[in-house]
Design a protein around this motif. Structure first.
Motif, short mmCIF file in Angstrom:
data_model
loop_
_atom_site.label_atom_id
_atom_site.label_comp_id
_atom_site.label_asym_id
_atom_site.label_seq_id
_atom_site.Cartn_x
_atom_site.Cartn_y
_atom_site.Cartn_z
N ALA A 13 0.82 -1.21 0.00
CA ALA A 13 0.00 0.00 0.00
C ALA A 13 0.86 1.26 0.00
O ALA A 13 0.48 2.27 -0.60
N THR A 14 2.01 1.22 0.68
CA THR A 14 2.90 2.38 0.69
C THR A 14 3.30 2.74 -0.73
O THR A 14 3.27 3.92 -1.13
N TRP A 15 3.66 1.75 -1.51
CA TRP A 15 4.13 2.00 -2.87
C TRP A 15 2.97 2.32 -3.81
O TRP A 15 3.14 3.08 -4.78
N ALA A 16 1.81 1.77 -3.53
CA ALA A 16 0.64 2.10 -4.35
C ALA A 16 0.25 3.57 -4.16
O ALA A 16 0.04 4.31 -5.13
N PHE A 17 0.17 3.99 -2.90
CA PHE A 17 -0.14 5.39 -2.63
C PHE A 17 0.94 6.32 -3.18
O PHE A 17 0.66 7.42 -3.66
N LEU A 18 2.18 5.86 -3.11
CA LEU A 18 3.30 6.66 -3.63
C LEU A 18 3.14 6.89 -5.13
O LEU A 18 3.34 8.01 -5.62
N LEU A 19 2.79 5.84 -5.86
CA LEU A 19 2.58 5.99 -7.30
C LEU A 19 1.41 6.91 -7.60
O LEU A 19 1.46 7.72 -8.54
N ASP A 20 0.34 6.79 -6.81
CA ASP A 20 -0.82 7.68 -7.00
C ASP A 20 -0.39 9.14 -6.95
O ASP A 20 -0.69 9.94 -7.85
N GLN A 21 0.30 9.51 -5.86
CA GLN A 21 0.67 10.91 -5.67
C GLN A 21 1.71 11.36 -6.70
O GLN A 21 1.63 12.49 -7.22
N THR A 22 2.66 10.49 -7.01
CA THR A 22 3.71 10.87 -7.97
C THR A 22 3.12 11.20 -9.33
O THR A 22 3.45 12.23 -9.95
N LEU A 23 2.24 10.34 -9.83
CA LEU A 23 1.65 10.56 -11.15
C LEU A 23 0.73 11.77 -11.16
O LEU A 23 0.75 12.57 -12.12
N MET A 24 -0.06 11.95 -10.10
CA MET A 24 -0.92 13.13 -10.05
C MET A 24 -0.09 14.41 -9.92
O MET A 24 -0.42 15.44 -10.50
N ASN A 25 1.00 14.34 -9.16
CA ASN A 25 1.87 15.51 -9.06
C ASN A 25 2.50 15.87 -10.40
O ASN A 25 2.66 17.06 -10.73
N LEU A 26 2.88 14.85 -11.17
CA LEU A 26 3.47 15.12 -12.49
C LEU A 26 2.52 15.92 -13.36
O LEU A 26 2.89 16.94 -13.96
N GLY A 27 1.27 15.46 -13.44
CA GLY A 27 0.28 16.18 -14.24
C GLY A 27 -0.06 17.54 -13.66
O GLY A 27 -0.18 18.54 -14.38
N ASN A 28 -0.21 17.58 -12.34
CA ASN A 28 -0.63 18.82 -11.67
C ASN A 28 0.44 19.90 -11.76
O ASN A 28 0.16 21.04 -12.12
#
Length: 538
Positions: A313-328
């Motif tokens: 879950a740590t890495w799943a949440f990490l990917l969520d935020q990383t990808l959204m941050n890239l676009g944002n």
């Protein structure tokens, strides 16, 4: 003041059952070391004994709980919102400053000799030290205490930001922006970690809404700062962009003093005893789920850090935020340029067109808060809806051509992107364990997720300007599609915990209607529930 603490005190109206420690002026005398130790001992009893915890919480009414949490909200909500607004102004104004005095010798690009692509590195280089220093900064938080560590962060980054107004070369600006990122690292994960000591995961969205709502005012305030600074162009022989840096830096330095004086540490820190009674301090920790961090936790626990590191879950949440941050970050970086290029108004009036998109984001945040606080829908579902809306906006940017349609896409993009993080962080905080586990997980995640601020601005290369950056927006669409996939994966990993969160939240709301602060149901425990451990993230 004599207090009796222990298991028998849970039901004793002379100790923790009633609060008789207030003075005539409504303040509390400083708690002694002996009393603080007794409170910590009792805390460990309650964290390990669900029946004792339930008995203690049953002595509180919904009215008492509301009164206590109102005190906590008053200490945190406005302050953390102002903290984030200053951070966002510092980063977001880099993009707006680029448009100040465009076409004139005092424009920052011309004065320092930047090309458009080179200026992208001003944002990118600020994100690099985040990747390096976010995690260690967050691990120091418990030991240094939040008020001391966060005030240090603001003081040092404010000084360097003000110094940006004195640079004369590209290299000097890039070097100072690297230092800004280094000194600023840890501010955001530190706030998230601190809130997890005070708020339950099903209610942390209430604090986060202030965090992100007020932060969305950063675009409005940042635009107004640059708008005002543009009229200072030439004052004391300084260009307008230099004044913008100076004003931001001085404000940040002054705010560091406010943080040192006002920001709370932990529920049972000596600092908290000046505005909370011992009984209230105990209540604030007892009401948290068993896996939540507590004041008495050690500053470092290797087992908790390893559990956080090895959790899918740590890495799943990490990917969520990383990808959204890239676009944002990519879109936020280029949005002022898009708006300025629409031609609705000339500079500096065009800077004011950045305000409606920010206002749309604020409205969306309140909608998400309403849904999550009433438990009308799972938090992952809200996140996925906002991701899908963001994908639609990216598609609009390279498919529509009229000025009105492009500006509508600008407004809608902020509506969806700004609202993502309220349900997301509420969802994220439900999968943490202990002080070290929380600090490590949030610090690691924020560190790697800062790739968004580092790589995002590079998506808009001048070589793609020939077709209105269609290639850039296609890349943004692909990144956000990736975020959709990872959010679905994270929901699947945490589905059992999320179901329990909704059950507990609905039970809590029902109990409050009956005047109870605690409904007596088993709480969310990601460590002790074998069903949760075996079927989801463990």
């Amino acid at each position: 003041m004599v207090l009796s603490f222990g298991k028998e005190a849970i039901s004793s109206s002379s100790s923790l059952g009633e609060d008789s420690s207030t003075t005539e002026n409504g303040k509390f005398p400083p708690i002694t070391t002996t009393e603080l130790t007794a409170l910590e001992d009792l805390s460990q009893d309650l964290r390990s004994n669900s029946k004792a915890r339930a008995a203690f919480l049953a002595t509180f009414s919904a009215k008492e709980e509301k009164s206590i949490m109102r005190k906590v909200d008053m200490r945190f909500c406005l302050l953390i919102g102002l903290m984030f607004i200053i951070k966002n102004i510092d980063f977001g104004n880099i993009g707006i400053i680029k448009t100040m005095q465009a076409g004139h010798p005092s424009n920052i690009l011309k004065e320092l000799g930047f090309s458009s692509n080179q200026y992208n590195w001003v944002a990118t280089i600020q994100g690099i030290p985040y990747i390096i220093f976010e995690l260690p900064s967050n691990l120091v938080l418990k030991w240094m205490t939040p008020h001391a560590w966060e005030s240090r962060i603001f003081l040092t980054w404010g000084i360097v930001t003000a110094c940006c107004g004195a640079v004369n070369t590209k290299g000097q600006l890039l070097a100072l922006r690297f230092l800004v990122g280094m000194f600023e690292a840890g501010m955001f994960p530190g706030v998230i970690t601190t809130l997890s000591y005070w708020y339950r995961t099903d209610e942390i969205g209430r604090a986060m809404v202030w965090f992100f709502t007020i932060s969305n005012l950063s675009t409005i305030i940042g635009s107004l700062i640059c708008y005002g600074a543009s009229f200072m162009d030439g004052l004391q022989t300084l260009s307008g962009w230099r004044w913008a840096f100076i004003l931001e830096g001085v404000a940040t330095i002054l705010f560091a003093g406010v943080i040192f004086l006002v920001l709370p540490d932990f529920p049972k820190s000596p600092r908290s005893s000046t505005w909370l009674s011992p009984r209230e301090q105990q209540f604030l920790e007892a009401r948290l789920p068993p896996n939540a961090p507590a004041t008495a936790d050690p500053s470092w626990n290797t087992k908790e850090a390893w559990i956080a590191f090895t959790s899918p879950a740590t890495w799943a949440f990490l990917l969520d935020q990383t990808l959204m941050n890239l676009g944002n970050y990519a879109l936020s970086w280029y949005l002022p340029t898009i708006i300025a290029g629409l031609g609705f108004a000339k500079l500096p009036n065009s800077l004011l067109l950045n305000i409606p998109p920010a206002a749309a984001g604020i409205g969306a945040i309140f909608i998400c808060l309403l849904i999550t606080s009433r438990a009308w829908a799972p938090r992952p579902f809200l996140c996925i809806c906002t991701v899908m809306g963001t994908i639609i906006c990216f598609i609009l940017f390279f498919t529509v051509s009229s000025r009105g349609s492009l500006y509508a896409a600008c407004v809608l993009s902020q509506f969806f992107m700004a609202s993502y993080y309220v349900p997301y962080w509420s969802w994220r905080t439900s999968i943490m364990s202990g002080s070290t586990g929380a600090s490590f997980a949030i610090g690691l995640q924020s560190s790697i997720a800062q790739l968004g601020s580092t790589v995002g601005p590079q998506i808009f290369q001048s070589k793609w300007a020939y077709n209105r950056y269609k290639n850039s927006f296609i890349i943004g669409t692909a990144i956000t599609l990736g975020a959709l996939a990872t959010n679905l994966w994270t929901w699947w990993l945490t589905k059992d915990i999320e179901r329990r969160v909704l059950e507990v939240r609905r039970s809590t709301l029902k109990g409050r209607k009956e005047g109870k602060a605690y409904q007596g149901v088993d709480d969310i425990d990601v460590l002790g529930d074998d069903k949760i451990k075996n079927r989801s993230w463990w």
